[in-house]
Design an enzyme around this catalytic site. Structure first.
Site, PDB file in Angstrom:
ATOM      1  N   GLY A   8      82.688 -53.205 -28.036  1.00  0.00           N
ATOM      2  CA  GLY A   8      81.936 -52.334 -27.129  1.00  0.00           C
ATOM      3  C   GLY A   8      81.790 -52.872 -25.727  1.00  0.00           C
ATOM      4  O   GLY A   8      82.760 -53.295 -25.091  1.00  0.00           O
ATOM      5  N   THR A   9      80.553 -52.903 -25.241  1.00  0.00           N
ATOM      6  CA  THR A   9      80.288 -53.220 -23.837  1.00  0.00           C
ATOM      7  C   THR A   9      80.512 -54.683 -23.483  1.00  0.00           C
ATOM      8  O   THR A   9      80.485 -55.034 -22.301  1.00  0.00           O
ATOM      9  CB  THR A   9      78.841 -52.849 -23.449  1.00  0.00           C
ATOM     10  OG1 THR A   9      77.928 -53.675 -24.166  1.00  0.00           O
ATOM     11  CG2 THR A   9      78.558 -51.376 -23.724  1.00  0.00           C
ATOM     12  N   GLU A  82      72.115 -58.342 -29.305  1.00  0.00           N
ATOM     13  CA  GLU A  82      72.398 -57.173 -30.157  1.00  0.00           C
ATOM     14  C   GLU A  82      71.189 -56.762 -31.002  1.00  0.00           C
ATOM     15  O   GLU A  82      71.304 -55.903 -31.864  1.00  0.00           O
ATOM     16  CB  GLU A  82      73.596 -57.466 -31.074  1.00  0.00           C
ATOM     17  CG  GLU A  82      74.877 -57.817 -30.339  1.00  0.00           C
ATOM     18  CD  GLU A  82      75.513 -56.649 -29.600  1.00  0.00           C
ATOM     19  OE1 GLU A  82      74.903 -55.561 -29.506  1.00  0.00           O
ATOM     20  OE2 GLU A  82      76.630 -56.816 -29.095  1.00  0.00           O
TER      21      GLU A  82
END
Length: 156
Positions: A8-9, A82
């Protein structure tokens, strides 16, 4: 050192990749590119357009991403970043090596393309039920044609 699969990012070219380069939170070394052996639903969800890999093996796509070798300090940072274990859970997943750039003094330690390795992945089993109905992606890009631009934490 542990292996982590990033989808992801935190990938190169994405809004949070700078964390992977920040040696004050630990060491992360790019090793190569891979994809999940099993299919998973990768969705973009919530008002901040966050990518989530839903922990539903067998549904969705083989998700592509990057393989990193990280030290314990970086692994701890990633757990905090996270929001593990509340938002994401760190679980071992089988990843197929697509391209390997990692250097090793012993060539036999270099995984062959198409070989399988286990990496930690931040996926979620604590998602909203309606997320199952969102579009699935095989590769995340915050500026993709989906139009769901990721909102940085500092802008929330």
């Amino acid at each position: 050192m542990a292996r982590v699969f990033i989808y992801g990012t935190l990938k190169k070219g994405q809004p949070n990749h700078w964390h992977m380069l920040n040696s004050t939170v630990g060491r992360a070394k790019f090793q190569g590119r891979g994809r999940t052996m099993e299919k998973y639903p990768l969705v973009i969800a919530g008002k901040y357009n966050i990518p989530f890999l839903l922990n539903i093996p067998g549904m969705g796509y083989h998700v592509t991403g990057e393989i990193y070798s990280v030290d314990d300090q970086m692994l701890q940072f990633l757990d905090e970043f996270e929001d593990c274990p509340d938002m994401y859970q760190r679980t071992p997943v089988r990843i197929e090596v697509v391209e390997w750039e990692g250097k090793s003094s012993a060539p036999e330690e270099r995984p062959a393309v198409n070989s399988i390795m286990e990496c930690f992945v931040y996926s979620t089993a604590t998602y909203q039920p309606e997320w199952i109905n969102l579009p699935y992606y095989d590769n995340y890009d915050s500026l993709g044609n989906h139009g769901l631009h990721y909102v940085l934490r500092k802008n929330r």
